[in-house]
Design a protein around this motif. Structure first.
Motif, PDB file in Angstrom:
ATOM      1  N   ASP A 127      26.713 -14.895  -3.202  1.00 62.63           N
ATOM      2  CA  ASP A 127      28.142 -14.641  -3.401  1.00 62.63           C
ATOM      3  C   ASP A 127      28.510 -14.713  -4.876  1.00 62.63           C
ATOM      4  N   PRO A 128      29.364 -13.815  -5.339  1.00 59.01           N
ATOM      5  CA  PRO A 128      29.794 -13.860  -6.743  1.00 59.01           C
ATOM      6  C   PRO A 128      30.723 -15.033  -7.022  1.00 59.01           C
ATOM      7  N   ILE A 129      30.748 -15.446  -8.284  1.00 62.46           N
ATOM      8  CA  ILE A 129      31.659 -16.482  -8.771  1.00 62.46           C
ATOM      9  C   ILE A 129      32.435 -15.875  -9.928  1.00 62.46           C
ATOM     10  N   ASP A 130      33.740 -15.847  -9.818  1.00 57.84           N
ATOM     11  CA  ASP A 130      34.569 -15.261 -10.866  1.00 57.84           C
ATOM     12  C   ASP A 130      35.028 -16.326 -11.855  1.00 57.84           C
ATOM     13  N   LEU A 131      34.883 -16.031 -13.139  1.00 54.29           N
ATOM     14  CA  LEU A 131      35.440 -16.870 -14.198  1.00 54.29           C
ATOM     15  C   LEU A 131      36.476 -16.007 -14.911  1.00 54.29           C
ATOM     16  N   VAL A 132      37.735 -16.369 -14.748  1.00 52.91           N
ATOM     17  CA  VAL A 132      38.842 -15.543 -15.233  1.00 52.91           C
ATOM     18  C   VAL A 132      39.631 -16.313 -16.292  1.00 52.91           C
ATOM     19  N   THR A 133      39.838 -15.685 -17.437  1.00 54.49           N
ATOM     20  CA  THR A 133      40.632 -16.303 -18.500  1.00 54.49           C
ATOM     21  C   THR A 133      41.942 -15.541 -18.666  1.00 54.49           C
ATOM     22  N   SER A 134      43.012 -16.294 -18.909  1.00 57.54           N
ATOM     23  CA  SER A 134      44.328 -15.689 -19.077  1.00 57.54           C
ATOM     24  C   SER A 134      45.192 -16.613 -19.925  1.00 57.54           C
ATOM     25  N   VAL A 135      46.363 -16.121 -20.305  1.00 57.91           N
ATOM     26  CA  VAL A 135      47.321 -16.890 -21.098  1.00 57.91           C
ATOM     27  C   VAL A 135      48.672 -16.844 -20.400  1.00 57.91           C
ATOM     28  N   ASP A 136      49.295 -18.014 -20.278  1.00 58.49           N
ATOM     29  CA  ASP A 136      50.614 -18.111 -19.665  1.00 58.49           C
ATOM     30  C   ASP A 136      51.531 -18.862 -20.626  1.00 58.49           C
ATOM     31  N   GLU A 137      52.353 -18.105 -21.363  1.00 54.30           N
ATOM     32  CA  GLU A 137      53.235 -18.689 -22.379  1.00 54.30           C
ATOM     33  C   GLU A 137      52.425 -19.505 -23.384  1.00 54.30           C
ATOM     34  N   ASN A 138      52.515 -20.827 -23.336  1.00 52.10           N
ATOM     35  CA  ASN A 138      51.835 -21.646 -24.337  1.00 52.10           C
ATOM     36  C   ASN A 138      50.599 -22.346 -23.780  1.00 52.10           C
ATOM     37  N   ARG A 139      50.021 -21.799 -22.707  1.00 49.32           N
ATOM     38  CA  ARG A 139      48.835 -22.407 -22.096  1.00 49.32           C
ATOM     39  C   ARG A 139      47.702 -21.393 -21.981  1.00 49.32           C
ATOM     40  N   PHE A 140      46.489 -21.861 -22.284  1.00 47.56           N
ATOM     41  CA  PHE A 140      45.289 -21.072 -22.037  1.00 47.56           C
ATOM     42  C   PHE A 140      44.749 -21.477 -20.672  1.00 47.56           C
ATOM     43  N   LEU A 141      44.519 -20.511 -19.806  1.00 48.90           N
ATOM     44  CA  LEU A 141      44.100 -20.777 -18.435  1.00 48.90           C
ATOM     45  C   LEU A 141      42.697 -20.234 -18.174  1.00 48.90           C
ATOM     46  N   LEU A 142      41.915 -21.020 -17.458  1.00 53.56           N
ATOM     47  CA  LEU A 142      40.581 -20.586 -17.044  1.00 53.56           C
ATOM     48  C   LEU A 142      40.412 -20.924 -15.568  1.00 53.56           C
ATOM     49  N   SER A 143      40.179 -19.900 -14.769  1.00 61.11           N
ATOM     50  CA  SER A 143      40.043 -20.085 -13.312  1.00 61.11           C
ATOM     51  C   SER A 143      38.624 -19.783 -12.867  1.00 61.11           C
ATOM     52  N   VAL A 144      38.110 -20.617 -11.963  1.00 62.91           N
ATOM     53  CA  VAL A 144      36.816 -20.377 -11.329  1.00 62.91           C
ATOM     54  C   VAL A 144      37.082 -20.143  -9.847  1.00 62.91           C
ATOM     55  N   ILE A 145      36.661 -18.968  -9.363  1.00 60.85           N
ATOM     56  CA  ILE A 145      36.949 -18.556  -7.988  1.00 60.85           C
ATOM     57  C   ILE A 145      35.639 -18.314  -7.252  1.00 60.85           C
ATOM     58  N   ASP A 146      35.472 -18.966  -6.106  1.00 61.25           N
ATOM     59  CA  ASP A 146      34.262 -18.764  -5.324  1.00 61.25           C
ATOM     60  C   ASP A 146      34.584 -18.070  -4.010  1.00 61.25           C
ATOM     61  N   ARG A 147      33.563 -17.853  -3.193  1.00 62.12           N
ATOM     62  CA  ARG A 147      33.724 -17.194  -1.890  1.00 62.12           C
ATOM     63  C   ARG A 147      33.331 -18.140  -0.766  1.00 62.12           C
ATOM     64  N   GLY A 148      33.516 -19.443  -0.998  1.00 60.00           N
ATOM     65  CA  GLY A 148      33.132 -20.450  -0.019  1.00 60.00           C
ATOM     66  C   GLY A 148      34.184 -20.663   1.046  1.00 60.00           C
ATOM     67  N   PRO A 149      34.140 -21.810   1.725  1.00 57.73           N
ATOM     68  CA  PRO A 149      35.060 -22.084   2.830  1.00 57.73           C
ATOM     69  C   PRO A 149      36.486 -22.423   2.394  1.00 57.73           C
ATOM     70  N   GLY A 150      36.702 -22.597   1.100  1.00 56.31           N
ATOM     71  CA  GLY A 150      38.035 -22.963   0.629  1.00 56.31           C
ATOM     72  C   GLY A 150      38.276 -24.463   0.700  1.00 56.31           C
ATOM     73  N   ILE A 151      39.453 -24.886   0.254  1.00 52.58           N
ATOM     74  CA  ILE A 151      39.805 -26.308   0.226  1.00 52.58           C
ATOM     75  C   ILE A 151      41.064 -26.505   1.051  1.00 52.58           C
ATOM     76  N   PRO A 152      41.006 -27.282   2.144  1.00 51.00           N
ATOM     77  CA  PRO A 152      42.199 -27.515   2.965  1.00 51.00           C
ATOM     78  C   PRO A 152      43.336 -28.112   2.148  1.00 51.00           C
ATOM     79  N   ALA A 153      44.557 -27.797   2.526  1.00 51.36           N
ATOM     80  CA  ALA A 153      45.727 -28.259   1.773  1.00 51.36           C
ATOM     81  C   ALA A 153      45.770 -29.779   1.646  1.00 51.36           C
TER      82      ALA A 153
END
Length: 230
Positions: A127-153
């Motif tokens: 399964d692929p793993i996404d590493l996504v970088t973005s900017v939101d106003e005054n914050r640098f954001l880095l997200s890691v997204i997998d294709r696993g079972p997820g995390i219950p609330a």
């Protein structure tokens, strides 16, 4: 007449009983698990937790370029077994030298590697793993997204507790429940944060954020995505 002996009374208070699930117990579990896996990978994470418990954790802060860090990270992880699954995606439109964030370059790198390893562990081997970088106003954001079972609330905060492992996780999945706790600890020390982000795709999305403290006047919107390219 012989004097009557008086038995001395021990007034020393009894030693407090160690609670089940204490840090000492969890430390042993961590060491046994590391030995079972035949590796001490993540030993620095454990030491960070131990130092924090003792009030001795030091995180040296110095502004750094996150774009440069990510570009180098792409090369650094190539020897790891899951490296070919990582897909870099830049949504900042920034090149090296155009952004500075507050924090610690080495500690931020440690956090990213922990998230990538966690994603690789809880998703399929191909399964692929996404590493996504973005900017939101005054914050640098880095997200890691997998294709696993997820995390219950109800576990989205618990997963950042030291040595926490969900009861829903198979015993066949290796781990000690320490990697995400260190991520939370280090991100807070750097003035940033880490959160579980709800998204429409299957799997989990965990996002790191750091404050931007400087940038180039020009942010080319038509710049090519260079993050993740050698």
């Amino acid at each position: 007449m012989a004097a009557k002996s008086v038995k001395a009374t021990d007034t020393t208070p009894p030693a407090p009983k160690r609670k089940v699930g204490s840090f000492a117990d969890d430390r042993l579990k961590y060491l046994f698990e590391s030995a079972r896996l035949g590796t001490m990978r993540g030993a620095s994470d454990f030491l960070d937790i131990a130092r924090e418990e003792a009030g001795r954790l030091v995180v040296d802060l110095e502004p750094f370029d996150p774009v440069l860090l990510i570009n180098k990270l792409d090369q650094d992880i190539r020897s790891l077994p899951w490296s070919n699954r990582v897909q870099f995606r830049d949504e900042t439109g920034l090149l090296e030298g155009q952004l500075l964030v507050g924090g610690s370059r080495d500690r931020f790198r440690q956090c990213i590697l922990n998230l990538l390893e966690n994603a690789a562990k809880y998703s399929g081997e191909s399964d692929p793993i996404d590493l996504v970088t973005s900017v939101d106003e005054n914050r640098f954001l880095l997200s890691v997204i997998d294709r696993g079972p997820g995390i219950p609330a109800d576990e989205q905060q618990k997963i950042f507790l030291p040595f926490y492992r969900s009861v829903k996780v198979s015993a066949d999945v290796p781990g000690t429940g320490i990697g995400l706790a260190v991520v939370k600890l280090l991100m807070r020390r750097m003035g940033g944060d880490v959160d579980v982000i709800d998204h429409s795709q299957p799997g989990a999305c965990i996002r790191l954020s750091l404050g931007i403290i400087g940038s180039s006047p020009s942010r080319p919107s038509d710049a090519t995505a260079v993050i993740g390219k050698p």
